[in-house]
Design a protein around this motif. Structure first.
Motif, PDB file in Angstrom:
ATOM      1  N   GLU A   1      20.642  34.115 -15.927  1.00  0.00           N
ATOM      2  CA  GLU A   1      21.580  32.996 -15.934  1.00  0.00           C
ATOM      3  C   GLU A   1      22.071  32.729 -17.357  1.00  0.00           C
ATOM      4  O   GLU A   1      21.808  31.705 -17.969  1.00  0.00           O
ATOM      5  N   THR A   2      22.820  33.722 -17.847  1.00  0.00           N
ATOM      6  CA  THR A   2      23.396  33.644 -19.181  1.00  0.00           C
ATOM      7  C   THR A   2      24.906  33.479 -19.067  1.00  0.00           C
ATOM      8  O   THR A   2      25.574  34.275 -18.394  1.00  0.00           O
ATOM      9  N   GLN A   3      25.433  32.461 -19.709  1.00  0.00           N
ATOM     10  CA  GLN A   3      26.872  32.221 -19.658  1.00  0.00           C
ATOM     11  C   GLN A   3      27.635  33.408 -20.268  1.00  0.00           C
ATOM     12  O   GLN A   3      27.136  34.070 -21.166  1.00  0.00           O
ATOM     13  N   PRO A   4      28.865  33.716 -19.769  1.00  0.00           N
ATOM     14  CA  PRO A   4      29.592  32.921 -18.766  1.00  0.00           C
ATOM     15  C   PRO A   4      29.344  33.381 -17.330  1.00  0.00           C
ATOM     16  O   PRO A   4      29.779  32.744 -16.391  1.00  0.00           O
TER      17      PRO A   4
ATOM     18  N   PHE B   1      26.567  34.496 -14.428  1.00  0.00           N
ATOM     19  CA  PHE B   1      25.193  34.608 -13.969  1.00  0.00           C
ATOM     20  C   PHE B   1      25.076  35.840 -13.059  1.00  0.00           C
ATOM     21  O   PHE B   1      25.983  36.137 -12.282  1.00  0.00           O
TER      22      PHE B   1
ATOM     23  N   ASN C   1      30.152  32.916 -11.338  1.00  0.00           N
ATOM     24  CA  ASN C   1      30.706  32.210 -12.482  1.00  0.00           C
ATOM     25  C   ASN C   1      30.566  30.714 -12.238  1.00  0.00           C
ATOM     26  O   ASN C   1      31.244  30.161 -11.372  1.00  0.00           O
TER      27      ASN C   1
ATOM     28  N   SER D   1      31.537  28.106 -13.808  1.00  0.00           N
ATOM     29  CA  SER D   1      32.682  27.245 -14.117  1.00  0.00           C
ATOM     30  C   SER D   1      33.774  27.323 -13.047  1.00  0.00           C
ATOM     31  O   SER D   1      34.445  26.329 -12.765  1.00  0.00           O
TER      32      SER D   1
END
Length: 363
Positions: free
Chosen positions: A274-277, A279, A297, A299
């Motif tokens: 779960e690393t942006q941007p 997952f 994503n 966002s």
């Protein structure tokens, strides 16, 4: 048929297995799925023969009748003349092979391998349906050839050379609505048999065929009317997503999605990053081999799965639903609600069909 194709002509099946007279002139039926996943006929033609020239005329005439609108995908049998004509007329569309006809051809050419308790058909079907990964398919195919000592079989060699048209790991790249066979519906087969008397002349045949279409249209409109009168039963009434989609999807399509929704209970997260941007998750499924990679994503709520069920059918898979649940997404984003499966499209289609029918009656 013109209106039906305008709305539902994204994936087409072409069946040429019917013959209508003593000269065995083939009847070609173009069909597909409507918004209820019911079989719908887009067109029909009697051919003089089954040469490349005749099929080329068939495809060109079909496109002319439908204002040059091309499908995204078409399924046919394993006819080389048809395949050549299709490549000349519509080279940009995906051409899939009917798996039923492929299996029948396999039995015809390799019938000796299916006797005495052989598992050949099971192993061949696994290559056709049961493998999602291309590397695993290639490995299974090598094992199949070795196990049954069929490296030199010419039919298998030619079939393997067009594996992109029938193996599930390749066809998942195409938009198919879940279609795998030109034998789209037993209802179409039984309907057509009514007007297949070989003693009918062409005018009599098409008169009977028109009556088949009228009867089928009546059943379609009745299904549309009945779908408006009630909502499907929810297996999990507290689910906001199921409540949302029960009012948007047609009942048949909702039930298909609900099956995937229920299946997500049997899925689990094997790995997550779960690393942006973006997952990433690896999803497993209890009592089922394999794993699926899901990207999400946070966002935009955009999601994708390596099984590509949405890209193929327009319905999300249980693996994606699992990740949505983990991320607390309770309502399905609009960009994952395909318009062709909705009640709203049905209302529009229903209105136009009735307007056209009323106009004919007045005239």
């Amino acid at each position: 048929m013109l209106i039906d194709y305008e709305y539902f002509g994204d994936v087409v099946s072409l069946d040429t297995t019917y013959c209508t007279n003593r000269a065995h002139r083939p009847l070609s039926i173009f069909s597909g799925f409507n918004h209820h996943r019911g079989a719908v006929i887009f067109g029909a033609a009697l051919l003089y023969d089954e040469t490349t020239a005749s099929f080329k005329w068939l495809f060109e005439t079909f496109l002319e009748a439908h204002k040059q609108k091309r499908p995204l995908t078409i399924f046919t049998d394993q006819d080389q003349a048809m395949a050549k004509a299709l490549k000349e007329v519509m080279p940009e569309i995906f051409h899939g092979l009917c798996t039923w006809h492929l299996m029948q051809n396999g039995i015809k050419h390799l019938g000796n391998l299916t006797k005495d308790g052989s598992h050949f058909l099971t192993d061949f079907k696994r290559c056709m349906y049961g493998i999602d990964d291309e590397t695993q398919f290639e490995e299974a195919w090598i094992v199949l050839l070795a196990q049954y000592s069929i490296h030199e079989n010419t039919w298998l060699q030619s079939t393997y050379s067009i594996k992109e048209k029938w193996a599930a790991c390749y066809t998942k790249k195409a938009f198919t609505l879940g279609m795998r066979s030109t034998q789209l519906s037993e209802s179409i087969n039984s309907d057509i048999k009514i007007c297949m008397n070989p003693d009918l002349d062409i005018m009599q045949f098409f008169k009977h065929f028109e009556q088949v279409l009228q009867n089928k249209r009546y059943n379609e409109l009745r299904s549309e009317f009945e779908a408006r009168q009630k909502l499907p039963r929810l297996k999990l009434e507290s689910s906001p997503m199921l409540r949302q989609l029960s009012e948007i999807y047609t009942p048949t399509v909702f039930n298909l999605f609900q099956m995937e929704f229920v299946l997500f209970v049997a899925t689990y997260i094997k790995y997550k990053n779960e690393t942006q941007p973006l997952f990433e998750y690896v999803v497993g499924q209890i009592d089922k081999d394999g794993e699926w990679r899901v990207s999400f994503n946070p966002s935009t709520k955009m999601i994708s799965c390596t099984c590509r069920k949405f890209e193929m059918t327009g319905l999300l898979c249980c693996h994606a639903v699992k990740v949505y649940d983990v991320m607390d997404v309770k309502i399905l984003p609009e960009h994952y609600i395909l318009n062709r499966w909705t009640r709203k499209l049905g209302v529009e289609w229903y209105t136009i069909i009735w307007a056209t029918k009323s106009k004919k009656i007045i005239n």
